[in-house]
Design a protein around this motif. Structure first.
Motif, PDB file in Angstrom:
ATOM      1  N   SER A 194     107.045 124.353  34.844  1.00 39.34           N
ATOM      2  CA  SER A 194     108.100 123.888  35.737  1.00 39.34           C
ATOM      3  C   SER A 194     108.205 124.871  36.903  1.00 39.34           C
ATOM      4  O   SER A 194     108.009 126.070  36.747  1.00 39.34           O
ATOM      5  CB  SER A 194     109.423 123.836  34.990  1.00 39.34           C
ATOM      6  OG  SER A 194     110.480 123.744  35.920  1.00 39.34           O
ATOM      7  N   ASP A 195     108.539 124.338  38.075  1.00 38.89           N
ATOM      8  CA  ASP A 195     108.685 125.205  39.247  1.00 38.89           C
ATOM      9  C   ASP A 195     110.122 125.713  39.375  1.00 38.89           C
ATOM     10  O   ASP A 195     110.492 126.250  40.412  1.00 38.89           O
ATOM     11  CB  ASP A 195     108.285 124.438  40.521  1.00 38.89           C
ATOM     12  CG  ASP A 195     109.109 123.179  40.730  1.00 38.89           C
ATOM     13  OD1 ASP A 195     109.812 122.768  39.792  1.00 38.89           O
ATOM     14  OD2 ASP A 195     109.050 122.604  41.828  1.00 38.89           O
ATOM     15  N   VAL A 196     110.942 125.522  38.322  1.00 32.62           N
ATOM     16  CA  VAL A 196     112.370 125.845  38.434  1.00 32.62           C
ATOM     17  C   VAL A 196     112.583 127.270  38.976  1.00 32.62           C
ATOM     18  O   VAL A 196     112.088 128.239  38.418  1.00 32.62           O
ATOM     19  CB  VAL A 196     113.110 125.608  37.087  1.00 32.62           C
ATOM     20  CG1 VAL A 196     112.518 126.444  35.966  1.00 32.62           C
ATOM     21  CG2 VAL A 196     114.600 125.883  37.239  1.00 32.62           C
ATOM     22  N   ALA A 197     113.275 127.358  40.101  1.00 35.81           N
ATOM     23  CA  ALA A 197     113.521 128.641  40.787  1.00 35.81           C
ATOM     24  C   ALA A 197     114.525 128.421  41.903  1.00 35.81           C
ATOM     25  O   ALA A 197     114.600 127.320  42.448  1.00 35.81           O
ATOM     26  CB  ALA A 197     112.216 129.190  41.374  1.00 35.81           C
ATOM     27  N   PRO A 198     115.262 129.454  42.263  1.00 36.45           N
ATOM     28  CA  PRO A 198     116.162 129.308  43.406  1.00 36.45           C
ATOM     29  C   PRO A 198     115.383 129.259  44.727  1.00 36.45           C
ATOM     30  O   PRO A 198     114.360 129.936  44.862  1.00 36.45           O
ATOM     31  CB  PRO A 198     117.042 130.559  43.346  1.00 36.45           C
ATOM     32  CG  PRO A 198     116.440 131.473  42.343  1.00 36.45           C
ATOM     33  CD  PRO A 198     115.371 130.765  41.596  1.00 36.45           C
ATOM     34  N   VAL A 199     115.873 128.464  45.678  1.00 35.54           N
ATOM     35  CA  VAL A 199     115.178 128.348  46.973  1.00 35.54           C
ATOM     36  C   VAL A 199     116.019 128.928  48.120  1.00 35.54           C
ATOM     37  O   VAL A 199     115.664 128.770  49.288  1.00 35.54           O
ATOM     38  CB  VAL A 199     114.810 126.882  47.319  1.00 35.54           C
ATOM     39  CG1 VAL A 199     113.853 126.313  46.285  1.00 35.54           C
ATOM     40  CG2 VAL A 199     116.052 126.008  47.426  1.00 35.54           C
ATOM     41  N   HIS A 200     117.113 129.619  47.769  1.00 35.63           N
ATOM     42  CA  HIS A 200     118.025 130.079  48.825  1.00 35.63           C
ATOM     43  C   HIS A 200     117.364 131.054  49.794  1.00 35.63           C
ATOM     44  O   HIS A 200     117.704 131.109  50.962  1.00 35.63           O
ATOM     45  CB  HIS A 200     119.248 130.732  48.199  1.00 35.63           C
ATOM     46  CG  HIS A 200     118.924 131.997  47.468  1.00 35.63           C
ATOM     47  ND1 HIS A 200     118.176 131.996  46.312  1.00 35.63           N
ATOM     48  CD2 HIS A 200     119.178 133.290  47.765  1.00 35.63           C
ATOM     49  CE1 HIS A 200     118.006 133.248  45.919  1.00 35.63           C
ATOM     50  NE2 HIS A 200     118.596 134.045  46.775  1.00 35.63           N
ATOM     51  N   ARG A 201     116.368 131.827  49.299  1.00 38.37           N
ATOM     52  CA  ARG A 201     115.728 132.803  50.204  1.00 38.37           C
ATOM     53  C   ARG A 201     114.987 132.112  51.340  1.00 38.37           C
ATOM     54  O   ARG A 201     114.881 132.627  52.444  1.00 38.37           O
ATOM     55  CB  ARG A 201     114.753 133.695  49.423  1.00 38.37           C
ATOM     56  CG  ARG A 201     115.446 134.626  48.452  1.00 38.37           C
ATOM     57  CD  ARG A 201     114.579 135.818  48.157  1.00 38.37           C
ATOM     58  NE  ARG A 201     113.291 135.397  47.558  1.00 38.37           N
ATOM     59  CZ  ARG A 201     112.328 136.243  47.229  1.00 38.37           C
ATOM     60  NH1 ARG A 201     112.481 137.544  47.428  1.00 38.37           N
ATOM     61  NH2 ARG A 201     111.211 135.807  46.687  1.00 38.37           N
ATOM     62  N   ILE A 202     114.436 130.911  51.002  1.00 39.01           N
ATOM     63  CA  ILE A 202     113.731 130.152  52.037  1.00 39.01           C
ATOM     64  C   ILE A 202     114.700 129.804  53.166  1.00 39.01           C
ATOM     65  O   ILE A 202     114.399 129.964  54.347  1.00 39.01           O
ATOM     66  CB  ILE A 202     113.116 128.866  51.430  1.00 39.01           C
ATOM     67  CG1 ILE A 202     112.039 129.244  50.411  1.00 39.01           C
ATOM     68  CG2 ILE A 202     112.563 127.945  52.509  1.00 39.01           C
ATOM     69  CD1 ILE A 202     111.462 128.074  49.641  1.00 39.01           C
ATOM     70  N   VAL A 203     115.890 129.368  52.759  1.00 35.63           N
ATOM     71  CA  VAL A 203     116.894 128.981  53.756  1.00 35.63           C
ATOM     72  C   VAL A 203     117.318 130.203  54.575  1.00 35.63           C
ATOM     73  O   VAL A 203     117.444 130.131  55.803  1.00 35.63           O
ATOM     74  CB  VAL A 203     118.109 128.325  53.062  1.00 35.63           C
ATOM     75  CG1 VAL A 203     119.166 127.949  54.082  1.00 35.63           C
ATOM     76  CG2 VAL A 203     117.662 127.098  52.267  1.00 35.63           C
TER      77      VAL A 203
END
Lengths: 339, 370
Positions: A194-203
């Motif tokens: 699963s790719d489950v991970a936070p994406v907030h850093r991208i933003v």
């Protein structure tokens, strides 16, 4: 619509939309909710706050790449991130079946803390309910979150404009296929995680581009196709996706091909779809690719000049042959085919 | 930004690039074709792949590809669907079925709605092998396997029954709706009203049955056939080979999909089928009864026959009014000729079987070509 709840009404496809439009929105609708974004944006004094909630149920509870705890934190963090917000505080409510092993619960909570740490947020309030054996299966977790909307960002599903380019932050369909592989013991490559991970850093990395970023979503249930349909509808635009441009792991692609599933309709849990003004696309791509979670980011399509019209296909896929076809919205839970 | 630059952002593999350029090259040759031809594919995977890869849209106008009886869901008779629903409602019984059977409308309900509203026990299976473990774990339950599909899936069901016999499992049963494609092609051709000039033959099924069973297409009916794979380049090459044989009037059965289909097929898989099953006449939805096109349990395996559990009546069945799925499966009409299509019959609310299955002709038209 049916007179009783069907499983596929929770699948993020057409049936979910019907339920929303026929039951929830007529009774609860207001100008914030009606936007149907991943998070609501509300103003508290001069602060713009993003606010969201999500319930999580997954089988198996532990899967390659994470567990229900990871999922419950990342899901909410990502709904905040897709609104251009950096997470501040989360809540967690547990409904647990009598007899559930404490050791498993501890592992789950441990993962929640790790994910929250990664996201730079704290779980500041919570609740626990226990129900009798057999009333439900294992454990459900509901998380809510608030975040601070980054300065300069104004993100709405309705924000996409003609000639925008569309970027995905990494490979498609990893989560859905990993879950299917684990749950049904399909015996495909166990390395499919699963790719489950936070994406907030991208933003955070792209927030300096401010008004150049027009729309963002995290493509969970319903996959990329689901998100593109929603954005096309909310923004009254039509979208073209280039099939060969969408990054898909070869083993994930093979698994989908065998089961007759479309990687574009399968869930992701650690990806972001970004609509950006064309002149900023290269900068966005560079910023995203600098992060390990974004190194496989790619431009996958664009918003076309043709306006949205009810009844004609809002999302077009350009095949490797250069022909065009309609990219359908999933009807419900994706069903594997016979042979 | 031009599409080519979009693609350039994606680091694809050399094999993928080669395949796409091969497809484009073949397509160029195909576009020179002028003589009208009607080709039939008889495999649900081809139905969908012709749309999803874009091959269908790229064909010259004079080349028409129609879909034949290649979708196992679509050709399963309504009576059999009702039987399956009956088993799912039966006391202490659980029905194991493939995902695309769940939403086919029976007379009053689907397996999915029977499960949601009336407590019927239906388990979606990914592989029939799951049955063995379940049957062991739940010895007081009768487990009915809804056996649908062609020679590609039958060997796995055969292996389950062989295993069940070895382990003396008494609670596994089979509802056999298996079918074989070559007899259906023969039935279509012998009806004499077919306008088909050549057949695109199924890759998966042929990997089991090999090339020989299609011999009659060229031998008796003087039409060409090509066993083809499912990539764009495979299908275009298959179509090119068919058009050449049509032009030269030298019909043969050719194998384009040699990387997966040996001429003799898979004798071991066929031996498994033969151990457990024997040919029988069977009903095809839309086509009627076809000689030796189905699979009945041999005497040694008769005790697995689900029919012996039938302590219920099935309601009288009638095909939905105005539905032309039967004509669509025969390749005589296309979905857009149907008055229900896209109006009252859509993938969310299907009326006919060709709209339910993801591999059904109507569903494929609706999803990809509107």
């Amino acid at each position: 619509m049916h007179d009783k709840i069907h499983l596929n009404m929770g699948s993020g496809g057409l049936a979910s939309r019907e339920l929303l439009e026929e039951v929830f929105l007529p009774l609860l609708g207001n100008e914030v909710l009606n936007l149907l974004d991943d998070s609501a944006e509300i103003a508290l004094g001069s602060e713009r706050i993003a606010f969201t909630t999500d319930s999580f149920t997954v089988h198996p509870i532990f899967f390659p790449g994470g567990n229900i705890g990871t999922l419950s934190v990342c899901g909410t963090v990502n709904d905040l991130a897709a609104k251009g917000a950096t997470p501040v505080a989360l809540s967690a409510a547990f409904t647990i079946e009598e007899g559930f092993p404490i050791a498993d619960l501890r592992t789950i909570v441990h993962s929640m803390r790790d994910s929250a740490d990664l996201a730079g947020a704290q779980i500041v309030t919570g609740d626990t309910k226990v129900v009798g054996k057999g009333v439900m299966d294992g454990i459900f977790i509901t998380t809510s979150g608030i975040g601070r909307v980054l300065e300069g960002l104004h993100i709405f599903s309705g924000g996409a404009r003609p000639s925008d380019l569309i970027i995905i932050s990494g490979t498609a369909a990893d989560h859905g296929v990993a879950i299917l592989n684990a749950r049904e013991k399909l015996g495909f490559n166990p390395e499919i995680r699963s790719d489950v991970a936070p994406v907030h850093r991208i933003v955070e990395r792209i927030s300096h581009l401010g008004p150049q970023i027009h729309a963002m979503r995290d493509p969970t249930r319903g996959g990329i196709a689901g998100v593109l349909h929603e954005i096309a509808r909310a923004s009254r635009v039509t979208i073209k996706i280039v099939e060969d441009a969408v990054p898909v792991r070869p083993d994930v692609r093979a698994c989908c091909a065998l089961l007759g599933l479309d990687p574009l309709s399968i869930a992701n849990e650690g990806k972001l779809i970004i609509f950006t003004a064309p002149e900023s696309a290269e900068t966005v791509l560079e910023c995203v690719r600098k992060l390990p979670e974004g190194k496989e980011a790619a431009i996958i399509g664009e918003v076309e000049a043709e306006p949205y019209s009810e009844g004609s296909p809002p999302v077009i896929l350009e095949t490797s042959l250069g022909t065009r076809r309609f990219l359908p919205l999933a009807e419900g839970e994706p069903l594997p085919r016979i042979c | 930004m031009k599409p080519s630059t979009i693609s350039d952002n994606f680091p694809d593999t050399p094999s993928k690039r080669n395949n796409a350029s091969k497809a484009r090259l073949l397509l160029e040759r195909l576009s020179a074709h002028r003589a009208p031809a009607t080709l039939m594919e008889v495999c649900g995977t081809h139905t969908v792949a012709l749309f999803t890869t874009g091959v269908r849209a790229a064909l010259p106008e004079c080349v028409r590809v129609i879909s034949g009886p290649g979708c196992p869901v679509c050709v399963t008779p309504l009576e059999t669907i009702e039987k399956a629903i009956g088993f799912a409602h039966r006391k202490d019984t659980v029905l194991f079925c493939f995902g695309d059977m769940l939403r086919i409308p029976g007379v009053h309900e689907t397996l999915e709605s029977a499960r949601a509203h009336r407590g019927a026990r239906v388990k979606l299976m990914y592989s029939p092998l799951e049955a063995i473990e379940y049957a062991r774990r739940e010895p007081d339950q009768s487990l009915v396997l809804f056996g649908t599909g062609f020679e590609t899936t039958i060997p796995i069901f055969a292996s389950v029954l062989m295993r069940a016999r070895e382990d003396n499992l008494r609670n596994i049963f089979l509802l056999s709706a298996f079918k074989s494609i070559p007899p259906a092609i023969k039935a279509l051709l012998s009806a004499g009203d077919s306008a088909v000039d050549g057949f695109l033959l199924p890759g998966h099924v042929s990997s089991v049955i090999g090339v020989e069973p299609y011999g009659f297409i060229a031998g008796e009916y003087h039409l060409p056939g090509v066993i083809a794979g499912f990539e764009a380049a495979d299908m275009i090459e298959g179509i090119l080979l068919l058009l050449r044989m049509i032009d030269s009037r030298q019909p043969e059965i050719k194998n384009q999909y040699t990387r997966f289909v040996p001429p003799e097929g898979n004798p071991r898989a066929r031996a498994m089928i033969d151990t457990v099953f024997v040919s029988r006449d069977t009903d095809w939805r839309g086509l009627g009864t076809i000689h030796n096109s189905g699979f009945a349990l041999r005497d040694d395996f008769r005790r697995f026959d689900a029919d012996q559990l039938m302590d219920f009546e099935i309601p009288p069945v009638q095909e939905p009014a105005d539905c032309i799925c039967g004509e669509v499966i025969r390749g005589r009409r296309t979905p857009v000729d149907c008055t229900l299509y896209g109006r009252s019959c859509t993938p969310s609310h299907p009326i006919g079987p060709c709209m339910v299955s993801s591999e059904g002709t109507c569903a494929a038209f609706y999803k990809y070509s509107r």
